[in-house]
Write an enzyme that holds these catalytic residues in place. Structure first.
Site, PDB file in Angstrom:
ATOM      1  N   HIS A  43      -7.662   0.385  -4.304  1.00  0.00           N
ATOM      2  CA  HIS A  43      -8.498   1.149  -3.378  1.00  0.00           C
ATOM      3  C   HIS A  43      -8.896   2.388  -4.146  1.00  0.00           C
ATOM      4  O   HIS A  43      -8.055   3.265  -4.369  1.00  0.00           O
ATOM      5  CB  HIS A  43      -7.703   1.588  -2.149  1.00  0.00           C
TER       6      HIS A  43
ATOM      7  N   ASP B  93     -13.095   2.745  -0.852  1.00  0.00           N
ATOM      8  CA  ASP B  93     -12.217   3.068   0.271  1.00  0.00           C
ATOM      9  C   ASP B  93     -12.979   3.963   1.226  1.00  0.00           C
ATOM     10  O   ASP B  93     -14.206   3.927   1.255  1.00  0.00           O
ATOM     11  CB  ASP B  93     -10.938   3.697  -0.284  1.00  0.00           C
ATOM     12  N   HIS B  94     -12.248   4.751   1.981  1.00  0.00           N
ATOM     13  CA  HIS B  94     -12.907   5.561   3.007  1.00  0.00           C
ATOM     14  C   HIS B  94     -14.213   6.171   2.502  1.00  0.00           C
ATOM     15  O   HIS B  94     -14.230   6.816   1.456  1.00  0.00           O
ATOM     16  CB  HIS B  94     -12.007   6.715   3.431  1.00  0.00           C
TER      17      HIS B  94
ATOM     18  N   TYR C 232     -14.939   4.011   7.550  1.00  0.00           N
ATOM     19  CA  TYR C 232     -15.384   2.642   7.249  1.00  0.00           C
ATOM     20  C   TYR C 232     -16.827   2.357   7.656  1.00  0.00           C
ATOM     21  O   TYR C 232     -17.159   1.263   8.088  1.00  0.00           O
ATOM     22  CB  TYR C 232     -14.422   1.628   7.882  1.00  0.00           C
TER      23      TYR C 232
ATOM     24  N   HIS D 220       0.860  -1.194   0.000  1.00  0.00           N
ATOM     25  CA  HIS D 220       0.000   0.000   0.000  1.00  0.00           C
ATOM     26  C   HIS D 220       0.895   1.243   0.000  1.00  0.00           C
ATOM     27  O   HIS D 220       1.866   1.301   0.740  1.00  0.00           O
ATOM     28  CB  HIS D 220      -0.874  -0.032   1.262  1.00  0.00           C
TER      29      HIS D 220
ATOM     30  N   CYS E 247      -3.758   2.750  -4.409  1.00  0.00           N
ATOM     31  CA  CYS E 247      -4.699   3.530  -3.607  1.00  0.00           C
ATOM     32  C   CYS E 247      -4.727   4.954  -4.149  1.00  0.00           C
ATOM     33  O   CYS E 247      -3.788   5.721  -3.954  1.00  0.00           O
ATOM     34  CB  CYS E 247      -4.282   3.502  -2.139  1.00  0.00           C
TER      35      CYS E 247
HETATM   36  C1  DNO Z   1      -6.578   3.105   5.538  1.00  0.00           C
HETATM   37  C2  DNO Z   1      -6.016   1.946   4.861  1.00  0.00           C
HETATM   38  C3  DNO Z   1      -4.633   1.640   5.367  1.00  0.00           C
HETATM   39  C4  DNO Z   1      -4.179   0.299   4.836  1.00  0.00           C
HETATM   40  C5  DNO Z   1      -2.814  -0.084   5.255  1.00  0.00           C
HETATM   41  C6  DNO Z   1      -2.355  -1.290   4.491  1.00  0.00           C
HETATM   42  O1  DNO Z   1      -7.741   3.234   5.634  1.00  0.00           O
HETATM   43  O2  DNO Z   1      -6.046   2.064   3.499  1.00  0.00           O
HETATM   44  O3  DNO Z   1      -4.665   1.621   6.744  1.00  0.00           O
HETATM   45  O4  DNO Z   1      -5.023  -0.691   5.289  1.00  0.00           O
HETATM   46  O5  DNO Z   1      -1.924   0.949   5.090  1.00  0.00           O
HETATM   47  O6  DNO Z   1      -1.308  -1.866   5.151  1.00  0.00           O
END
Ligand code: DNO
Length: 347
Positions: free
Chosen positions: A263, A308-309, A322, A198, A236
């Site tokens: 992501h 994602d978020h 989340y 990531h 991401c």
């Molecule tokens: C945040 C996530 C990160 C991700 C880590 C992967 O919301 O995208 O915390 O899970 O960095 O190791």
């Protein structure tokens, strides 16, 4: 592509039956949370997670994350032993049918924000980042009050860690990631698991800590350390795209075959190193999400995608980033743009 959703286990207010009802959802992204970083995950815990997902009609093929302990990143004396534990987790997960492992190599902090409930015009609230607010803090003086930062380190431990990283610097961190990859990737290959690092979020150093998974050039360098498919990326957009110099559409295309997990979220850039998280669609923020999806699949991406978020909407209270509602809207939007992109590609 396979649409997935992150699930934080039994304590997650979002349930597996909620996730199952999101149209076109195939599986969960989760982790074993009952052991500390660096320890071997029990087969029972892995199997239990898989059984729960399957009982709800969902697959469990993606793990996020198997955390990399600070001692590995710092190259401390016990790094070899901890890397062996890491390899054992990869073997066990592979045996249980996991096909992709997301992890990161960020010193001390994972994702970092300066605000967790930034109010938006439509009444939603979301995570936000402002470099000036972050720069005003000095963790070396014990001055760190970031929202969401879990204060599991004492002030002295934190100071110690930060000074070790200052000494290590970027090139030291590159050396340690190389050592990690050279041991872990052959194991991942044998276990038929794709590793997906990531990017650093946000993709620049802070508090003088080195951050290396940040730019097109650095991703290229990272992939070439072990030039195998199993040494791959989590793409991401919200993390990489926070740096305006990162061209997401170009990077998605260039790295598509090595991207095993995407992501896909949008952010609105509001100033220099300042942004807030927004709804997933292109119109809500600074990225062209459709162009990114198209660039991924037309260049051979065939991995997992997750929203994602999400923002907090409709009065939802939950784990920041989340919740259920906005991520579900994000998921159906992503399903839509991928359907369109796939159809366009077949024409
Ligand atoms: C945040 C996530 C990160 C991700 C880590 C992967 O919301 O995208 O915390 O899970 O960095 O190791």
């Amino acid at each position: 592509m396979k649409l997935t959703m992150r699930w934080y286990g039994d304590d997650d207010p979002v349930t597996l039956s909620h996730i199952r009802q999101i149209p076109t959802m195939t599986g969960i992204v989760s982790a074993v949370y009952d052991v500390s970083p660096g320890k071997v995950w029990s087969n029972e815990s892995i199997e239990a997670l898989k059984a729960k997902a399957n009982a709800n009609g969902l697959e469990f093929e993606v793990v996020e994350s198997v955390p990399v302990p600070e001692d590995i990143k710092l190259g401390n004396e016990n790094a070899d032993e901890l890397i062996e534990n890491y390899c054992e987790n990869v073997r066990r997960l592979g045996k249980a049918g996991v096909k992709c492992i997301c992890y990161n190599f960020m010193p001390v902090f994972d994702w970092l924000r300066s605000e967790l409930e930034h109010q938006q015009k439509d009444g939603a609230n979301a995570l936000a980042y402002d470099q000036k607010t972050v720069e005003a803090m000095d963790p070396l003086k014990g001055d760190l009050s970031l929202p969401g930062w879990d204060a599991s380190y004492t002030k002295d431990q934190l100071k110690g860690l930060i000074s070790q990283y200052h000494e290590l610097g970027e090139e030291g961190l590159w050396k340690n990631v190389e050592k990690f990859l050279k041991k872990v990737i052959p194991v991942a290959k044998a276990a038929k698991v794709n590793m997906a690092i990531h990017p650093d979020d946000p993709p620049w150093g802070m508090f003088g800590l080195p951050r290396i998974i940040t730019t097109e050039e650095n991703l290229e360098r990272f992939l070439s350390i072990v030039d195998e498919k199993e040494n791959g990326l989590t793409f991401c957009t919200g993390s990489l795209g926070a740096a305006v110099s990162n061209d997401l559409v170009k990077m998605a295309g260039k790295f598509a075959k090595r991207i095993h997990f995407a992501h896909l979220r949008n952010i609105l850039i509001t100033g220099d190193r300042q942004f807030e998280e927004v709804g997933h669609p292109s119109k809500c923020g600074s990225f062209d999400m459709y162009a990114i999806a198209k660039s991924l699949i037309s260049n051979g991406f065939d991995g997992y995608v997750r929203p994602d978020h999400g923002r907090m909407i409709w009065g939802e209270k939950g784990r920041y980033g989340y919740g259920l509602y906005d991520r579900s809207l994000g998921a159906t939007y992503l399903a839509g743009i991928f359907e369109a992109a796939e159809k366009e590609l077949k024409k």
